[in-house]
Design a protein around this motif. Structure first.
Motif, PDB file in Angstrom:
ATOM      1  N   ALA A  79      14.272  17.687  30.055  1.00  0.00           N
ATOM      2  CA  ALA A  79      15.734  17.667  30.006  1.00  0.00           C
ATOM      3  C   ALA A  79      16.280  16.328  30.473  1.00  0.00           C
ATOM      4  CB  ALA A  79      16.293  18.798  30.872  1.00  0.00           C
ATOM      5  N   GLY A  80      15.679  15.744  31.509  1.00  0.00           N
ATOM      6  CA  GLY A  80      16.142  14.440  31.993  1.00  0.00           C
ATOM      7  C   GLY A  80      15.992  13.350  30.963  1.00  0.00           C
ATOM      8  N   PHE A  81      14.856  13.309  30.289  1.00  0.00           N
ATOM      9  CA  PHE A  81      14.652  12.300  29.244  1.00  0.00           C
ATOM     10  C   PHE A  81      15.615  12.526  28.075  1.00  0.00           C
ATOM     11  CE2 PHE A  81      10.324  12.060  31.205  1.00  0.00           C
ATOM     12  CZ  PHE A  81      10.399  10.728  31.588  1.00  0.00           C
ATOM     13  N   ALA A  82      15.850  13.782  27.722  1.00  0.00           N
ATOM     14  CA  ALA A  82      16.793  14.076  26.640  1.00  0.00           C
ATOM     15  C   ALA A  82      18.205  13.629  27.013  1.00  0.00           C
ATOM     16  CB  ALA A  82      16.773  15.567  26.320  1.00  0.00           C
ATOM     17  N   ALA A  83      18.592  13.809  28.279  1.00  0.00           N
ATOM     18  CA  ALA A  83      19.913  13.369  28.720  1.00  0.00           C
ATOM     19  C   ALA A  83      20.058  11.860  28.629  1.00  0.00           C
ATOM     20  CB  ALA A  83      20.158  13.846  30.155  1.00  0.00           C
ATOM     21  N   LEU A  84      19.003  11.123  28.972  1.00  0.00           N
ATOM     22  CA  LEU A  84      19.054   9.662  28.847  1.00  0.00           C
ATOM     23  C   LEU A  84      19.169   9.248  27.378  1.00  0.00           C
ATOM     24  CD1 LEU A  84      16.387   8.643  31.515  1.00  0.00           C
ATOM     25  CD2 LEU A  84      18.867   8.350  31.653  1.00  0.00           C
ATOM     26  N   ALA A 137      25.126  12.652  26.816  1.00  0.00           N
ATOM     27  CA  ALA A 137      26.133  11.916  26.048  1.00  0.00           C
ATOM     28  C   ALA A 137      27.528  12.123  26.630  1.00  0.00           C
ATOM     29  CB  ALA A 137      26.094  12.367  24.588  1.00  0.00           C
ATOM     30  N   TYR A 138      27.862  13.364  26.966  1.00  0.00           N
ATOM     31  CA  TYR A 138      29.188  13.645  27.534  1.00  0.00           C
ATOM     32  C   TYR A 138      29.335  13.043  28.934  1.00  0.00           C
ATOM     33  CZ  TYR A 138      31.079  16.725  23.928  1.00  0.00           C
ATOM     34  OH  TYR A 138      31.610  17.208  22.760  1.00  0.00           O
ATOM     35  N   GLY A 139      28.236  12.947  29.674  1.00  0.00           N
ATOM     36  CA  GLY A 139      28.317  12.342  30.995  1.00  0.00           C
ATOM     37  C   GLY A 139      28.845  10.928  30.943  1.00  0.00           C
ATOM     38  N   VAL A 140      28.358  10.150  29.973  1.00  0.00           N
ATOM     39  CA  VAL A 140      28.847   8.771  29.793  1.00  0.00           C
ATOM     40  C   VAL A 140      30.233   8.773  29.163  1.00  0.00           C
ATOM     41  CG1 VAL A 140      28.418   6.604  28.579  1.00  0.00           C
ATOM     42  CG2 VAL A 140      26.519   7.820  29.649  1.00  0.00           C
ATOM     43  N   ALA A 141      30.424   9.622  28.151  1.00  0.00           N
ATOM     44  CA  ALA A 141      31.675   9.592  27.391  1.00  0.00           C
ATOM     45  C   ALA A 141      32.872  10.002  28.231  1.00  0.00           C
ATOM     46  CB  ALA A 141      31.549  10.509  26.176  1.00  0.00           C
TER      47      ALA A 141
END
Length: 379
Positions: free
Chosen positions: A267-272, A106-110
């Motif tokens: 972790a990758g799926f959770a990040a998406l 979420a923070y990566g996009v935000a």
């Protein structure tokens, strides 16, 4: 008999194999999509098809901003819970740091959108950055911690989750601190955008509807990918590790490596899923993406739906999200109906919705110890 009547009689005979072949191809494609792992018997398959159909028409069937937000959260939590099930239900790893990866995505996009880079490039790059950082963090946690006993690994992940929440709350220049980050989305996803000038079936198809269908499409795609993973030879090894890791290690498999890969993929799926949540909320903060209460919700959903099924994530997410948003309204109506009976009216007061949600959880654990989907698949 003339040739024309004979040809007319032959037409149904020719059409029958064609129809049978078409139905067979449809079944083959559907089995391929779900990796030959359908929910269960035909009636259980029909239930999940109805759920998918309801989600497809949700903006038109349940108009309103609240209903659209609830449907979006269901889609996002399906992926978040299914990704955790990949680790807990299929590999037997208990982790309390799953919200950390959700928050990283979420923070990566935000961060990119809040810093002034508005556009699809920021969304894609931010989501990719969140996934890569989650991969790295999960790999480090897995390689350094998965050699210890399960309870100690769970405690380590709990410490990591607490540390991530503290960093997000204190690093104000990057994360916005306790206030979080608000940002603008690409024009196509903004509520002011109109796909059609006129309403469709009485609903204005705006950017919020586009965001919902983007969330739904990505969620379905990610769930199918996870089904492919758990039904692959890699997934079978993970399930064997869950049942008896010592025997799997004796067979020559590197258990720590497989468990680490399970953590990384989860972790990758959770990040998406976190990236999708950022698009849905247009806001990211520690309480929205990193709180321990969110981890409790994930555990509730996975236990209610059923561990080790992936489809259980769908049922668990639907029940818990609907309870969070509508159980108070239902209890308010029941309390109003018992207005003349003070005891019953107080018992069903809307403020006691957590009590009833807890009672529902206890009943499900008692009568469906494998979860709802796990129990129904064994009927």
């Amino acid at each position: 008999m003339s040739q024309q009547p004979r040809a007319a009689l032959d037409e149904p005979a020719k059409a029958a194999p064609v129809a049978a072949g078409g139905a067979s191809r449809v079944r083959s494609v559907s089995r391929w999509l779900v990796s030959d792992d359908a929910p269960g018997r035909w009636w259980l398959n029909a239930v999940f098809l109805l759920i998918l159909l309801a989600l497809l028409v949700a903006p038109f069937l349940f108009p309103g901003t609240k209903a659209l937000g609830v449907a979006s959260r269901i889609c996002i939590f399906v992926i978040l819970v299914a990704s955790y099930d990949l680790m807990l239900g299929y590999t037997g790893i208990v982790s309390f740091a799953h919200t950390t990866f959700f928050g990283i995505g979420a923070y990566g996009v935000a961060i990119l959108l809040a810093k002034g880079w508005v556009g699809w490039g920021a969304v894609i790059l931010g989501a990719l950055a969140g996934v890569l950082v989650s991969f790295a963090v999960a790999a480090v946690i897995g390689m350094l911690s998965l050699r210890v006993r399960a309870i100690f690994f769970a405690m380590i992940t709990l410490a990591v989750a607490s540390f991530a929440q503290i960093v997000a709350s204190q690093w104000r220049d990057l994360t916005g601190g306790e206030d979080g980050l608000t940002f603008s989305l690409p024009g196509l996803l903004m509520p002011s955008f109109r796909v059609f000038a006129d309403p469709v079936l009485g609903i204005a198809v705006n950017g919020a509807v586009v965001t919902y269908y983007l969330t739904l499409a990505v969620s379905v795609l990610l769930l199918l990918v996870m089904l492919r993973i758990v039904n692959s030879p890699f997934g079978r090894v993970l399930q064997a590790i869950r049942e008896n890791e010592f025997r799997v290690e004796a067979m020559g498999y590197r258990v720590v490596a497989y468990r680490s890969w399970a953590c990384v993929l989860s972790a990758g799926f959770a990040a998406l899923a976190g990236a999708l949540m950022a698009l849905e909320l247009r806001y990211v903060g520690p309480d929205a993406t990193l709180s321990f209460s969110l981890m409790v919700d994930i555990l509730l959903m996975i236990v209610i739906g059923g561990m080790g099924t992936l489809y259980g994530a769908v049922i668990g997410a639907i029940l818990v999200v609907l309870a969070q948003y509508y159980l108070q309204n239902v209890l308010g109506m029941v309390s109003g109906a018992f207005a003349g009976m003070p005891v019953l009216s107080a018992l069903f007061h809307p403020d006691r919705w957590l009590l009833w949600l807890g009672l529902l959880f206890v009943l499900i654990v008692t009568f469906f110890p494998q979860g709802i989907v796990g129990r129904l698949r064994r009927l």
